[in-house]
Design a protein around this motif. Sequence first.
Motif, PDB file in Angstrom:
ATOM      1  N   PRO A 138      -6.635  -3.642 -11.366  1.00  0.00           N
ATOM      2  CA  PRO A 138      -5.349  -4.239 -11.501  1.00  0.00           C
ATOM      3  C   PRO A 138      -4.240  -3.051 -12.216  1.00  0.00           C
ATOM      4  CG  PRO A 138      -6.910  -5.036 -12.933  1.00  0.00           C
ATOM      5  CD  PRO A 138      -7.393  -3.987 -12.115  1.00  0.00           C
ATOM      6  N   GLY A 139      -4.542  -2.562 -12.954  1.00  0.00           N
ATOM      7  CA  GLY A 139      -3.708  -1.474 -13.554  1.00  0.00           C
ATOM      8  C   GLY A 139      -3.127  -0.677 -12.416  1.00  0.00           C
ATOM      9  N   THR A 140      -3.782  -0.043 -11.741  1.00  0.00           N
ATOM     10  CA  THR A 140      -3.520   0.785 -10.497  1.00  0.00           C
ATOM     11  C   THR A 140      -2.535   0.109  -9.678  1.00  0.00           C
ATOM     12  OG1 THR A 140      -5.552   1.864 -10.669  1.00  0.00           O
ATOM     13  CG2 THR A 140      -4.249   2.547  -8.745  1.00  0.00           C
ATOM     14  N   ARG A 141      -2.695  -0.965  -9.493  1.00  0.00           N
ATOM     15  CA  ARG A 141      -1.658  -1.802  -8.663  1.00  0.00           C
ATOM     16  C   ARG A 141      -0.540  -2.122  -9.346  1.00  0.00           C
ATOM     17  NH1 ARG A 141      -3.596  -6.655  -7.423  1.00  0.00           N
ATOM     18  NH2 ARG A 141      -5.562  -6.331  -8.503  1.00  0.00           N
ATOM     19  N   ALA A 142      -0.786  -2.338 -10.659  1.00  0.00           N
ATOM     20  CA  ALA A 142       0.650  -2.464 -11.324  1.00  0.00           C
ATOM     21  C   ALA A 142       1.495  -1.246 -11.381  1.00  0.00           C
ATOM     22  CB  ALA A 142       0.147  -3.041 -12.647  1.00  0.00           C
ATOM     23  N   SER A 143       0.727  -0.078 -11.828  1.00  0.00           N
ATOM     24  CA  SER A 143       1.484   1.116 -11.786  1.00  0.00           C
ATOM     25  C   SER A 143       2.179   1.531 -10.433  1.00  0.00           C
ATOM     26  CB  SER A 143       0.484   2.112 -12.382  1.00  0.00           C
ATOM     27  OG  SER A 143       0.094   1.914 -13.484  1.00  0.00           O
ATOM     28  N   SER A 144       1.462   1.271  -9.333  1.00  0.00           N
ATOM     29  CA  SER A 144       2.012   1.684  -8.291  1.00  0.00           C
ATOM     30  C   SER A 144       3.316   0.802  -7.680  1.00  0.00           C
ATOM     31  CB  SER A 144       1.039   1.808  -6.997  1.00  0.00           C
ATOM     32  OG  SER A 144       0.737   0.437  -6.877  1.00  0.00           O
ATOM     33  N   SER A 145       3.132  -0.424  -7.914  1.00  0.00           N
ATOM     34  CA  SER A 145       4.414  -1.251  -8.098  1.00  0.00           C
ATOM     35  C   SER A 145       5.367  -0.963  -8.747  1.00  0.00           C
ATOM     36  CB  SER A 145       4.006  -2.617  -8.127  1.00  0.00           C
ATOM     37  OG  SER A 145       3.729  -3.144  -9.549  1.00  0.00           O
ATOM     38  N   MET A 146       5.246  -0.381 -10.098  1.00  0.00           N
ATOM     39  CA  MET A 146       6.474  -0.034 -10.942  1.00  0.00           C
ATOM     40  C   MET A 146       6.938   1.093 -10.370  1.00  0.00           C
ATOM     41  SD  MET A 146       5.203  -0.688 -14.716  1.00  0.00           S
ATOM     42  CE  MET A 146       6.572  -0.190 -15.638  1.00  0.00           C
ATOM     43  N   LEU A 147       6.081   2.227  -9.697  1.00  0.00           N
ATOM     44  CA  LEU A 147       6.673   3.393  -9.172  1.00  0.00           C
ATOM     45  C   LEU A 147       7.503   2.900  -8.135  1.00  0.00           C
ATOM     46  CD1 LEU A 147       3.940   5.808  -9.427  1.00  0.00           C
ATOM     47  CD2 LEU A 147       5.717   5.922 -10.674  1.00  0.00           C
ATOM     48  N   GLY A 148       7.264   2.245  -7.337  1.00  0.00           N
ATOM     49  CA  GLY A 148       8.097   1.669  -6.178  1.00  0.00           C
ATOM     50  C   GLY A 148       9.243   0.705  -6.313  1.00  0.00           C
ATOM     51  N   ASP A 149       9.273   0.234  -7.532  1.00  0.00           N
ATOM     52  CA  ASP A 149      10.403  -0.725  -7.863  1.00  0.00           C
ATOM     53  C   ASP A 149      11.532  -0.184  -8.424  1.00  0.00           C
ATOM     54  OD1 ASP A 149      11.717  -2.953  -8.502  1.00  0.00           O
ATOM     55  OD2 ASP A 149      10.618  -3.297 -10.359  1.00  0.00           O
ATOM     56  N   ASP A 150      12.714  -0.231  -7.621  1.00  0.00           N
ATOM     57  CA  ASP A 150      14.068   0.105  -7.972  1.00  0.00           C
ATOM     58  C   ASP A 150      14.559  -0.225  -9.315  1.00  0.00           C
ATOM     59  OD1 ASP A 150      14.153   1.421  -5.574  1.00  0.00           O
ATOM     60  OD2 ASP A 150      15.186  -0.301  -4.504  1.00  0.00           O
TER      61      ASP A 150
END
Length: 109
Positions: free
Chosen positions: A35-47
């Motif tokens: 879950p942490g890795t998915r949250a981090s990757s979504s933050m990196l892709g968020d504008d």
Amino acid sequence: MKNVLLKLVLLGGMLSVSGCSSVMSHTGGKEGTYPGTRASSSMLGDDDTSLGMKSLVALDMPFTALVDTLLLPWDMFRTDSSIKSRVEKSEQANLATNSVIPPARMPSP
């Protein structure tokens, strides 16, 4: 001896603050695996995420992936007993949905 103690303290401090996305994700309800890795990757892709926050997330992401990997057995076998999941299970059991009060219609443009 003094250098070894200093290195141990610095390493312990770095490890205690690393993987914070994973730790934050594991304190809530059951989020699945990594879950942490998915949250981090979504933050990196968020504008909407600022550049400063993206750089911190990028630095923390390898440590978050490591902590998620270490906690993988916990994620696979734990049961979700958070308040949110208990309320959702209760609503499903009692068929408590919004079918009684339908959503308002949006005016057409």
